[in-house]
Write a protein that holds these residues in place. Structure first.
Motif, PDB file in Angstrom:
ATOM      1  N   VAL A   1      68.313  17.560 -46.920  1.00  0.00           N
ATOM      2  CA  VAL A   1      67.014  18.231 -46.884  1.00  0.00           C
ATOM      3  C   VAL A   1      67.112  19.693 -47.287  1.00  0.00           C
ATOM      4  O   VAL A   1      68.071  20.381 -46.953  1.00  0.00           O
ATOM      5  N   ASN A   2      66.091  20.123 -48.009  1.00  0.00           N
ATOM      6  CA  ASN A   2      65.919  21.530 -48.336  1.00  0.00           C
ATOM      7  C   ASN A   2      65.133  22.133 -47.181  1.00  0.00           C
ATOM      8  O   ASN A   2      63.968  21.791 -46.964  1.00  0.00           O
ATOM      9  N   LEU A   3      65.749  23.023 -46.431  1.00  0.00           N
ATOM     10  CA  LEU A   3      65.121  23.614 -45.247  1.00  0.00           C
ATOM     11  C   LEU A   3      64.005  24.598 -45.594  1.00  0.00           C
ATOM     12  O   LEU A   3      63.349  25.119 -44.703  1.00  0.00           O
ATOM     13  N   SER A   4      63.776  24.830 -46.883  1.00  0.00           N
ATOM     14  CA  SER A   4      62.667  25.685 -47.332  1.00  0.00           C
ATOM     15  C   SER A   4      61.430  24.862 -47.662  1.00  0.00           C
ATOM     16  O   SER A   4      60.433  25.407 -48.129  1.00  0.00           O
ATOM     17  N   GLU A   5      61.507  23.573 -47.470  1.00  0.00           N
ATOM     18  CA  GLU A   5      60.391  22.688 -47.799  1.00  0.00           C
ATOM     19  C   GLU A   5      60.029  21.849 -46.577  1.00  0.00           C
ATOM     20  O   GLU A   5      60.806  21.731 -45.644  1.00  0.00           O
ATOM     21  N   GLY A   6      58.859  21.239 -46.628  1.00  0.00           N
ATOM     22  CA  GLY A   6      58.458  20.339 -45.550  1.00  0.00           C
ATOM     23  C   GLY A   6      57.895  21.085 -44.361  1.00  0.00           C
ATOM     24  O   GLY A   6      57.579  22.277 -44.425  1.00  0.00           O
ATOM     25  N   ALA A   7      57.773  20.360 -43.271  1.00  0.00           N
ATOM     26  CA  ALA A   7      57.152  20.905 -42.063  1.00  0.00           C
ATOM     27  C   ALA A   7      57.962  22.074 -41.516  1.00  0.00           C
ATOM     28  O   ALA A   7      59.183  22.062 -41.516  1.00  0.00           O
ATOM     29  N   SER A   8      57.225  23.081 -41.060  1.00  0.00           N
ATOM     30  CA  SER A   8      57.873  24.251 -40.474  1.00  0.00           C
ATOM     31  C   SER A   8      57.126  24.655 -39.211  1.00  0.00           C
ATOM     32  O   SER A   8      56.007  24.198 -38.959  1.00  0.00           O
ATOM     33  N   VAL A   9      57.758  25.512 -38.464  1.00  0.00           N
ATOM     34  CA  VAL A   9      57.166  26.008 -37.229  1.00  0.00           C
ATOM     35  C   VAL A   9      57.552  27.482 -37.102  1.00  0.00           C
ATOM     36  O   VAL A   9      58.613  27.893 -37.562  1.00  0.00           O
ATOM     37  N   GLU A  10      56.681  28.257 -36.503  1.00  0.00           N
ATOM     38  CA  GLU A  10      56.992  29.654 -36.243  1.00  0.00           C
ATOM     39  C   GLU A  10      57.544  29.745 -34.825  1.00  0.00           C
ATOM     40  O   GLU A  10      56.953  29.201 -33.890  1.00  0.00           O
ATOM     41  N   VAL A  11      58.700  30.384 -34.679  1.00  0.00           N
ATOM     42  CA  VAL A  11      59.336  30.481 -33.370  1.00  0.00           C
ATOM     43  C   VAL A  11      59.514  31.946 -32.985  1.00  0.00           C
ATOM     44  O   VAL A  11      59.659  32.819 -33.841  1.00  0.00           O
ATOM     45  N   GLU A  12      59.514  32.193 -31.693  1.00  0.00           N
ATOM     46  CA  GLU A  12      59.765  33.534 -31.189  1.00  0.00           C
ATOM     47  C   GLU A  12      61.260  33.799 -31.205  1.00  0.00           C
ATOM     48  O   GLU A  12      62.059  32.911 -30.933  1.00  0.00           O
ATOM     49  N   VAL A  13      61.616  35.029 -31.523  1.00  0.00           N
ATOM     50  CA  VAL A  13      63.014  35.435 -31.525  1.00  0.00           C
ATOM     51  C   VAL A  13      63.336  35.979 -30.134  1.00  0.00           C
ATOM     52  O   VAL A  13      62.693  36.927 -29.677  1.00  0.00           O
ATOM     53  N   PRO A  14      64.308  35.378 -29.447  1.00  0.00           N
ATOM     54  CA  PRO A  14      64.670  35.892 -28.125  1.00  0.00           C
ATOM     55  C   PRO A  14      65.276  37.295 -28.237  1.00  0.00           C
ATOM     56  O   PRO A  14      66.075  37.542 -29.132  1.00  0.00           O
ATOM     57  N   ARG A  15      64.894  38.193 -27.387  1.00  0.00           N
ATOM     58  CA  ARG A  15      65.408  39.565 -27.362  1.00  0.00           C
ATOM     59  C   ARG A  15      65.411  40.199 -28.757  1.00  0.00           C
ATOM     60  O   ARG A  15      66.458  40.626 -29.250  1.00  0.00           O
ATOM     61  N   PRO A  16      64.260  40.272 -29.419  1.00  0.00           N
ATOM     62  CA  PRO A  16      64.225  40.782 -30.798  1.00  0.00           C
ATOM     63  C   PRO A  16      64.525  42.276 -30.894  1.00  0.00           C
ATOM     64  O   PRO A  16      64.155  43.035 -30.006  1.00  0.00           O
ATOM     65  N   LEU A  17      65.205  42.640 -31.959  1.00  0.00           N
ATOM     66  CA  LEU A  17      65.414  44.054 -32.255  1.00  0.00           C
ATOM     67  C   LEU A  17      64.313  44.540 -33.198  1.00  0.00           C
ATOM     68  O   LEU A  17      63.896  45.680 -33.116  1.00  0.00           O
ATOM     69  N   SER A  18      63.870  43.666 -34.100  1.00  0.00           N
ATOM     70  CA  SER A  18      62.775  44.039 -34.990  1.00  0.00           C
ATOM     71  C   SER A  18      61.843  42.860 -35.231  1.00  0.00           C
ATOM     72  O   SER A  18      60.663  42.947 -34.948  1.00  0.00           O
ATOM     73  N   LEU A  19      62.361  41.750 -35.736  1.00  0.00           N
ATOM     74  CA  LEU A  19      61.520  40.584 -36.002  1.00  0.00           C
ATOM     75  C   LEU A  19      61.217  39.840 -34.716  1.00  0.00           C
ATOM     76  O   LEU A  19      62.130  39.452 -33.986  1.00  0.00           O
TER      77      LEU A  19
END
Length: 178
Positions: free
Chosen positions: A111-129
């Motif tokens: 699988v190409n991980l840039s294609e198909g279904a995606s989800v937005e996830v929170e970054v634990p302890r983010p420094l910027s993103l």
């Protein structure tokens, strides 16, 4: 789900298969215990960050074969996944390195991980993103990162850090470097 400590196992052996099996054995029973908590397995080699066919610039196909062989024993759906990057298209790399053929040989999904279904996830302890978009395959699978040891001007070596950075859904990841 039980938290897993990060661990790096280094094994030297001229026999690639034996080296891979020895490295996984060093992880102990945590692998077997944890894999069973997931509906699938994602093998994430470092393929798009290098020059296809140039040894040392991407995960060795022999190493990838041994990893696939080892995890095939779990009777779970297995994916080999890589995302596009600024200078390489995952499908082209899969073709040039014969990863699609490897997928057929081991009855796994490529699988190409840039294609198909995606989800937005929170970054634990983010420094910027604070949030990132990732393939749902990443979110739902036990992830086996199979990086290649490379040098990097900002951090000396990259190992797993850059390999998993390469799993991000976005093709143009350069804006995330900062």
């Amino acid at each position: 789900m039980e938290a897993i400590d990060n661990k790096v196992c280094i094994v030297r052996d001229k026999d690639t298969r034996k080296a891979v099996y020895s490295a996984v054995e060093l992880l102990g029973e945590v692998v077997e215990k944890t894999v069973k908590q997931f509906p699938s397995i994602l093998i994430k080699p470092n393929l798009c960050g290098g020059v296809p066919g140039e040894p040392g610039s991407h995960t060795s196909i022999e190493v990838l074969k041994a990893v696939l062989e080892f995890f095939s024993s779990y009777s779970l759906p297995i994916f080999i996944g890589e995302a596009d990057c600024s200078f390489n298209d995952a499908h082209e790399v899969f073709t040039s390195l014969r990863v699609y053929e490897l997928g057929k040989q081991f009855n796994v999904h490529v699988v190409n991980l840039s294609e198909g279904a995606s989800v937005e996830v929170e970054v634990p302890r983010p420094l910027s993103l604070k949030r990132l978009r990732i393939s749902t395959v990443l979110q739902q699978s036990f992830i086996v990162s199979v990086p290649v040891l490379k040098t990097h001007p900002w951090c000396a070596v990259t190992m797993n850090m850059k390999n998993m950075y390469g799993a991000l859904y976005e093709r143009e990841k350069a804006y995330l470097h900062n």
